[in-house]
Design a protein around this motif. Structure first.
Motif, PDB file in Angstrom:
ATOM      1  N   TRP A  34       1.032  -1.107  -0.025  1.00 32.46           N
ATOM      2  CA  TRP A  34       0.039   0.099  -0.450  1.00 32.46           C
ATOM      3  C   TRP A  34       0.498   1.382   0.083  1.00 32.46           C
ATOM      4  O   TRP A  34       0.576   1.921  -0.414  1.00 32.46           O
ATOM      5  CB  TRP A  34      -1.000  -0.095   1.442  1.00 32.46           C
ATOM      6  CG  TRP A  34      -1.804   1.501   1.435  1.00 32.46           C
ATOM      7  CD1 TRP A  34      -2.961   0.960   1.150  1.00 32.46           C
ATOM      8  CD2 TRP A  34      -1.752   2.246   1.590  1.00 32.46           C
ATOM      9  NE1 TRP A  34      -3.257   2.699   0.798  1.00 32.46           N
ATOM     10  CE2 TRP A  34      -2.816   3.034   2.066  1.00 32.46           C
ATOM     11  CE3 TRP A  34      -0.472   3.034   3.244  1.00 32.46           C
ATOM     12  CZ2 TRP A  34      -2.525   4.173   2.624  1.00 32.46           C
ATOM     13  CZ3 TRP A  34      -1.061   4.028   3.151  1.00 32.46           C
ATOM     14  CH2 TRP A  34      -1.783   4.395   3.627  1.00 32.46           C
ATOM     15  N   ARG A  65       2.488   1.793  -3.552  1.00 30.73           N
ATOM     16  CA  ARG A  65       1.324   2.271  -4.799  1.00 30.73           C
ATOM     17  C   ARG A  65       1.106   3.829  -3.940  1.00 30.73           C
ATOM     18  O   ARG A  65       0.758   4.527  -4.734  1.00 30.73           O
ATOM     19  CB  ARG A  65      -0.355   1.273  -4.132  1.00 30.73           C
ATOM     20  CG  ARG A  65       0.562  -0.268  -4.421  1.00 30.73           C
ATOM     21  CD  ARG A  65       0.792   0.145  -6.141  1.00 30.73           C
ATOM     22  NE  ARG A  65      -0.245   0.065  -7.063  1.00 30.73           N
ATOM     23  CZ  ARG A  65      -0.292   0.424  -8.587  1.00 30.73           C
ATOM     24  NH1 ARG A  65       0.855   0.003  -9.047  1.00 30.73           N
ATOM     25  NH2 ARG A  65      -1.482   1.009  -9.006  1.00 30.73           N
ATOM     26  N   HIS A 106       3.541   5.804  -5.828  1.00 25.72           N
ATOM     27  CA  HIS A 106       3.832   5.600  -7.815  1.00 25.72           C
ATOM     28  C   HIS A 106       4.705   4.956  -7.736  1.00 25.72           C
ATOM     29  O   HIS A 106       5.231   5.601  -8.832  1.00 25.72           O
ATOM     30  CB  HIS A 106       3.171   7.589  -7.593  1.00 25.72           C
ATOM     31  CG  HIS A 106       1.861   7.923  -8.003  1.00 25.72           C
ATOM     32  ND1 HIS A 106       1.083   7.489  -8.022  1.00 25.72           N
ATOM     33  CD2 HIS A 106       2.417   8.952  -7.091  1.00 25.72           C
ATOM     34  CE1 HIS A 106      -0.364   8.843  -7.098  1.00 25.72           C
ATOM     35  NE2 HIS A 106       1.421   9.548  -6.963  1.00 25.72           N
ATOM     36  N   GLY A 160       5.060   1.141  -9.223  1.00 20.34           N
ATOM     37  CA  GLY A 160       4.418   0.131 -10.924  1.00 20.34           C
ATOM     38  C   GLY A 160       4.085  -0.937  -9.996  1.00 20.34           C
ATOM     39  O   GLY A 160       5.175  -1.173  -8.940  1.00 20.34           O
ATOM     40  N   PRO A 161       3.308  -1.551 -10.753  1.00 19.94           N
ATOM     41  CA  PRO A 161       4.107  -3.673 -10.176  1.00 19.94           C
ATOM     42  C   PRO A 161       5.564  -4.261 -10.219  1.00 19.94           C
ATOM     43  O   PRO A 161       5.746  -4.126  -9.396  1.00 19.94           O
ATOM     44  CB  PRO A 161       2.677  -4.462 -11.029  1.00 19.94           C
ATOM     45  CG  PRO A 161       1.279  -3.080 -11.233  1.00 19.94           C
ATOM     46  CD  PRO A 161       2.804  -1.688 -11.523  1.00 19.94           C
ATOM     47  N   ILE A 183       7.862  -2.287  -7.266  1.00 15.71           N
ATOM     48  CA  ILE A 183       7.646  -3.227  -6.066  1.00 15.71           C
ATOM     49  C   ILE A 183       8.276  -4.427  -6.473  1.00 15.71           C
ATOM     50  O   ILE A 183       8.209  -5.073  -5.272  1.00 15.71           O
ATOM     51  CB  ILE A 183       5.772  -3.489  -5.589  1.00 15.71           C
ATOM     52  CG1 ILE A 183       4.803  -1.809  -5.488  1.00 15.71           C
ATOM     53  CG2 ILE A 183       5.340  -4.415  -4.630  1.00 15.71           C
ATOM     54  CD1 ILE A 183       3.550  -2.032  -5.613  1.00 15.71           C
TER      55      ILE A 183
END
Length: 154
Positions: free
Chosen positions: A120, A123, A126, A128-129, A132
């Motif tokens: 969280w 994200r 900002h 992104g996947p 992460i």
């Protein structure tokens, strides 16, 4: 799903590849242990998982690479987790084994909660996947170092 511009069916296949990797990794770890706890697999398994996550962050737009790296993530996860779980089961006192396993499960749940909070937060700033996944790979590689120093001999 969004990064690969895929469907729900693609997500299902990706989850299946990851699950298959975990299963194969556990079987290989069990076979390599020859009846003993294969502690020596924990470090390379964790390191390979961290590297695979880093590579997923870099190559996460190519579907074939994602499938291959998800399998590697699962496979190395099996190599990493099986010795740890087996050690808890074999080294805990017989009259307290249930409490040890419950404590391990509680730590797993707390770790998942912390991971969700970290997701969280990432994200929220900002990331992104793919970013992460790369961050998780770095965290995992950093977490492996203390294990290496404290790994019991077989």
């Amino acid at each position: 799903k969004d990064t690969l511009n895929g469907s729900d069916a693609l997500v299902g296949r990706l989850q299946a590849v990851l699950g298959l990797g975990i299963g194969v990794g556990c079987v290989v770890a069990g076979k390599m242990g020859h009846g003993k706890i294969p502690y020596r697999l924990t470090i390379p398994g964790g390191a390979a998982m961290g590297i695979a996550l880093l590579l997923l962050g870099v190559l996460g737009k190519v579907q074939f690479c994602v499938m291959l790296l998800l399998f590697l993530t699962g496979f190395s996860g099996g190599l990493f987790q099986l010795p740890l779980t087996t050690a808890i089961q074999q080294r805990s006192p017989e009259n307290a084994r249930g409490r040890y396993l419950a404590a391990g499960n509680a730590l797993d749940c707390i770790s998942m909660l912390c991971g969700s909070i970290l997701l969280w937060l990432l994200r929220a700033i900002h990331i992104g996947p793919r970013g992460i996944l790369a961050v998780m790979g770095v965290i995992l590689l950093a977490a492996i170092l203390p294990l290496y120093k404290n790994l019991p001999q077989e």
